[in-house]
Structures are given as C-alpha cells and as structure tokens.
Design a protein around this motif. Structure first.
Motif, PDB file in Angstrom:
ATOM      1  N   UNK A  59       0.832  -1.206   0.000  1.00 43.66           N
ATOM      2  CA  UNK A  59       0.000   0.000   0.000  1.00 43.66           C
ATOM      3  C   UNK A  59       0.866   1.254   0.000  1.00 43.66           C
ATOM      4  N   UNK A  60       1.885   1.272   0.869  1.00 38.93           N
ATOM      5  CA  UNK A  60       2.776   2.433   0.944  1.00 38.93           C
ATOM      6  C   UNK A  60       3.484   2.666  -0.395  1.00 38.93           C
ATOM      7  N   UNK A  61       3.885   1.565  -1.037  1.00 37.25           N
ATOM      8  CA  UNK A  61       4.577   1.683  -2.324  1.00 37.25           C
ATOM      9  C   UNK A  61       3.644   2.237  -3.396  1.00 37.25           C
ATOM     10  N   UNK A  62       2.390   1.771  -3.395  1.00 34.21           N
ATOM     11  CA  UNK A  62       1.416   2.265  -4.375  1.00 34.21           C
ATOM     12  C   UNK A  62       1.149   3.752  -4.180  1.00 34.21           C
ATOM     13  N   UNK A  63       0.951   4.166  -2.928  1.00 36.15           N
ATOM     14  CA  UNK A  63       0.694   5.582  -2.639  1.00 36.15           C
ATOM     15  C   UNK A  63       1.903   6.433  -3.031  1.00 36.15           C
ATOM     16  N   UNK A  64       3.105   5.948  -2.692  1.00 32.75           N
ATOM     17  CA  UNK A  64       4.319   6.705  -3.014  1.00 32.75           C
ATOM     18  C   UNK A  64       4.502   6.825  -4.530  1.00 32.75           C
ATOM     19  N   UNK A  65       4.196   5.755  -5.257  1.00 34.75           N
ATOM     20  CA  UNK A  65       4.351   5.769  -6.724  1.00 34.75           C
ATOM     21  C   UNK A  65       3.369   6.731  -7.376  1.00 34.75           C
ATOM     22  N   UNK A  66       2.119   6.724  -6.894  1.00 31.28           N
ATOM     23  CA  UNK A  66       1.110   7.649  -7.434  1.00 31.28           C
ATOM     24  C   UNK A  66       1.499   9.093  -7.132  1.00 31.28           C
ATOM     25  N   UNK A  67       1.949   9.329  -5.897  1.00 37.54           N
ATOM     26  CA  UNK A  67       2.358  10.676  -5.487  1.00 37.54           C
ATOM     27  C   UNK A  67       3.521  11.173  -6.338  1.00 37.54           C
ATOM     28  N   UNK A  68       4.511  10.296  -6.569  1.00 34.67           N
ATOM     29  CA  UNK A  68       5.674  10.683  -7.369  1.00 34.67           C
ATOM     30  C   UNK A  68       5.269  11.012  -8.805  1.00 34.67           C
ATOM     31  N   UNK A  69       4.374  10.201  -9.365  1.00 35.27           N
ATOM     32  CA  UNK A  69       3.931  10.445 -10.736  1.00 35.27           C
ATOM     33  C   UNK A  69       3.208  11.784 -10.856  1.00 35.27           C
ATOM     34  N   UNK A  70       2.314  12.064  -9.898  1.00 35.94           N
ATOM     35  CA  UNK A  70       1.574  13.331  -9.933  1.00 35.94           C
ATOM     36  C   UNK A  70       2.508  14.512  -9.725  1.00 35.94           C
ATOM     37  N   UNK A  71       3.483  14.341  -8.837  1.00 37.50           N
ATOM     38  CA  UNK A  71       4.466  15.411  -8.607  1.00 37.50           C
ATOM     39  C   UNK A  71       5.231  15.737  -9.879  1.00 37.50           C
ATOM     40  N   UNK A  72       5.447  14.712 -10.704  1.00 32.88           N
ATOM     41  CA  UNK A  72       6.166  14.908 -11.971  1.00 32.88           C
ATOM     42  C   UNK A  72       5.254  15.396 -13.097  1.00 32.88           C
ATOM     43  N   UNK A  73       3.979  15.587 -12.771  1.00 37.17           N
ATOM     44  CA  UNK A  73       3.034  16.087 -13.765  1.00 37.17           C
ATOM     45  C   UNK A  73       2.395  15.017 -14.620  1.00 37.17           C
ATOM     46  N   UNK A  74       2.576  13.735 -14.255  1.00 42.63           N
ATOM     47  CA  UNK A  74       2.003  12.628 -15.024  1.00 42.63           C
ATOM     48  C   UNK A  74       0.615  12.260 -14.523  1.00 42.63           C
ATOM     49  N   UNK A  75      -0.108  11.500 -15.327  1.00 41.86           N
ATOM     50  CA  UNK A  75      -1.388  10.915 -14.923  1.00 41.86           C
ATOM     51  C   UNK A  75      -1.157   9.462 -14.522  1.00 41.86           C
ATOM     52  N   UNK A  76      -2.013   8.968 -13.638  1.00 38.32           N
ATOM     53  CA  UNK A  76      -1.984   7.549 -13.282  1.00 38.32           C
ATOM     54  C   UNK A  76      -3.357   6.982 -13.599  1.00 38.32           C
ATOM     55  N   UNK A  77      -3.412   6.072 -14.578  1.00 42.32           N
ATOM     56  CA  UNK A  77      -4.704   5.513 -14.998  1.00 42.32           C
ATOM     57  C   UNK A  77      -4.772   4.031 -14.654  1.00 42.32           C
ATOM     58  N   UNK A  78      -5.803   3.673 -13.903  1.00 38.65           N
ATOM     59  CA  UNK A  78      -6.069   2.277 -13.586  1.00 38.65           C
ATOM     60  C   UNK A  78      -7.384   1.943 -14.275  1.00 38.65           C
ATOM     61  N   UNK A  79      -7.304   1.201 -15.348  1.00 40.11           N
ATOM     62  CA  UNK A  79      -8.476   0.951 -16.189  1.00 40.11           C
ATOM     63  C   UNK A  79      -9.626   0.375 -15.360  1.00 40.11           C
ATOM     64  N   UNK A  80     -10.788   0.987 -15.513  1.00 35.36           N
ATOM     65  CA  UNK A  80     -11.963   0.552 -14.790  1.00 35.36           C
ATOM     66  C   UNK A  80     -12.126   1.231 -13.441  1.00 35.36           C
ATOM     67  N   UNK A  81     -10.991   1.495 -12.762  1.00 37.05           N
ATOM     68  CA  UNK A  81     -11.046   2.118 -11.438  1.00 37.05           C
ATOM     69  C   UNK A  81     -11.087   3.634 -11.553  1.00 37.05           C
ATOM     70  N   UNK A  82     -10.121   4.203 -12.277  1.00 35.55           N
ATOM     71  CA  UNK A  82     -10.138   5.651 -12.438  1.00 35.55           C
ATOM     72  C   UNK A  82      -8.776   6.227 -12.743  1.00 35.55           C
ATOM     73  N   UNK A  83      -8.726   7.545 -12.836  1.00 38.02           N
ATOM     74  CA  UNK A  83      -7.502   8.256 -13.204  1.00 38.02           C
ATOM     75  C   UNK A  83      -7.161   9.317 -12.165  1.00 38.02           C
ATOM     76  N   UNK A  84      -5.909   9.293 -11.713  1.00 37.14           N
ATOM     77  CA  UNK A  84      -5.372  10.334 -10.836  1.00 37.14           C
ATOM     78  C   UNK A  84      -4.635  11.326 -11.729  1.00 37.14           C
ATOM     79  N   UNK A  85      -4.860  12.608 -11.494  1.00 37.55           N
ATOM     80  CA  UNK A  85      -4.176  13.615 -12.303  1.00 37.55           C
ATOM     81  C   UNK A  85      -4.039  14.910 -11.511  1.00 37.55           C
TER      82      UNK A  85
END
Length: 282
Positions: free
Chosen positions: A215-241
């Motif tokens: 869980x910590x790794x997933x949260x850290x990875x999403x946070x890092x991607x958003x900090x870099x200006x990227x989107x995180x898309x999990x098909x069916x679940x949703x998109x973080x941006x």
C-alpha cells in the motif's frame, strides 16, 4: 475512565501532562475568552492539574497517535454549574490548543461526552455556555445539537476578575436520541489505513506487514507520478491527475473583503466506469 473516538483519547489528567498543558494554556487566545487566566509556568499548570483538572469526569483531550494532552473537556455537576442545572442535569466545558482549531476535534470530544452523560450517567439534559464574543464555542455547540436557552448578563467571572454576558445552550436526552437515530440512519463508515491494510491482506493472502508495504509503495508511486506532472490511470477504477487552478478573486468570509487566491496545482481523481457501476447499486 477513558473514552475513545475515531481520532481522540479522552483520559484522566496526570501530573506528567504539565508541560503539554502549559504549552497550549499559556496562549492568551485560549483561556481568557473561556473564563480563566493564561498559565504562567509549567509548575502553575501542574498545580492546576492537581487542584482543578483532577476532578471527576474531567478529561485530557489527546490525539490517538501519541496520547499527548492538547486540550481539556469535562462534565460539571449541578452544584458547580454556571447556571441553574437540575439534579439530573449536567454541564459540559471544553477547550483545545490553538494549533488544533478548525479540525472538528472538540465537537468530536463533545459528542463522546454527550453519549457518556446520557447513557452511562443517566443525565436527562446537558447545559453548555459561552461568553459573549466566543463565536468558536457557539459554533461548536450548534454543531453538537445544543439549542439556545437563555442569556445571563452582568455575570461575575471570578477567575478573570471581571463581569460578562454568558449565553447558555441546552440539549435534552430526547433531542440527543432523535439526532442519533438520524445519524445512524445516514452513517457512512470511514475505512482507515489500518482497515485498508487488513482488507488487502485478506484478499491477497499477504501478511499485514507485506500488505502495508504494498500500500505504501502504491501511494508513493502515485504521489511521485503526480508530482512529476504525469497521470496515473487504472483501467476501470479511475484516473489520478493534477489540475491547474487559475488565479481568482474570492470573498474572505470573516472580513467580507476581496482577496486574491493565487494559481495552484491540485490533485484530482476521476472515477472509471467499472467503479461508477459498482457504486451505483440500485
């Protein structure tokens, strides 16, 4: 006796709490508006713990994460009430340190003591009061279901050596019970991080330790991607941006003056179709 809420532990005061009590009670924004003088030293706070806060049904308000006192709340018996409370009624008083204002912590503590007073102590009603000008306390009482009852003017405030106007609110057990029925009907459970870790462990057959790492790794990875200006898309679940919020004018609710809200970046989540369909159960 100790009471617990989602974020708080309400426990008896200890002399060891003197330093944390002084840390918050020395602030002139806290005590005087509630009717008591600022604390002058750690030793002064220790004496107040022994002479005042050691009373029955008086609790240190502590965060669950560290159990350190950040405020106080207590039930005042009829003989010591600031107004004319009946023998089966009680009064509640409270305060919390300035860094914790505006977080809903005191309303959370008040609700715990309401339940305790009505169900454990058998009280028929609870009084609460605030001095003229203490808008924060007034709002807290309104949030917790108290209704305005009466005002007492030219009332001596012994600890401060002055005369004040005090407003009193009142809540009966019947009113409280009715509000609980509505809350229980509409209540939504909040899944905490610990709950989520347990759920992951159960569904994945991983240990709780490994589930927490995942869980910590997933949260850290999403946070890092958003900090870099990227989107995180999990098909069916949703998109973080990350969305850009433009600079805009707004009205300060306290002063009614126009203020400029600067441009900023804000994280956002857009639910996917599968998630929407799963939630929208008819």
């Amino acid at each position: 006796m100790t009471l617990e809420t989602e974020r708080l532990i309400l426990r008896p005061w200890k002399e060891d709490d003197a330093e944390s009590l002084y840390k918050y009670a020395k602030n002139p924004e806290v005590g005087p508006i509630a009717g008591w003088p600022v604390h002058t030293s750690v030793e002064n706070s220790r004496e107040i713990i022994k002479s005042v806060l050691a009373a029955d049904e008086t609790y240190a308000v502590c965060l669950r994460e560290d159990n350190v006192a950040i405020g106080s709340i207590g039930l005042i018996p009829p003989a010591q009430s600031h107004t004319k409370a009946a023998d089966d009624e009680i009064e509640i008083g409270y305060w919390i340190g300035v860094p914790y204002w505006g977080q809903g912590l005191i309303p959370e503590a008040v609700r715990a003591l309401q339940k305790h007073a009505f169900l454990d102590l058998g009280c028929s009603a609870i009084w609460c009061g605030y001095y003229d000008g203490n808008e924060k306390s007034k709002r807290c009482q309104e949030k917790c279901g108290f209704k305005y009852h009466h005002t007492e003017e030219n009332k001596p405030c012994a600890l401060m050596g002055d005369v004040r106007t005090e407003h009193f609110t009142y809540l009966t057990k019947e009113q409280w019970s009715d509000s609980q029925d509505k809350v229980n009907f509409m209540e939504v459970k909040t899944m905490t991080k610990a709950d989520l870790i347990n759920a992951i462990a159960e569904k994945s057959e991983l240990s709780k330790k490994d589930s927490e790492k995942a869980l910590n790794a997933a949260v850290a990875s999403i946070t890092e991607a958003l900090t870099n200006g990227d989107k995180v898309q999990i098909v069916g679940f949703g998109t973080f941006e990350v969305r850009d919020k433009k600079e805009k004018e707004a009205i300060n609710p306290r002063t009614k003056e126009k203020v400029l809200v600067p441009a900023r970046k804000s994280p956002a989540f857009k639910a996917g179709k599968a998630l929407k369909d799963a939630v929208d159960v008819k």
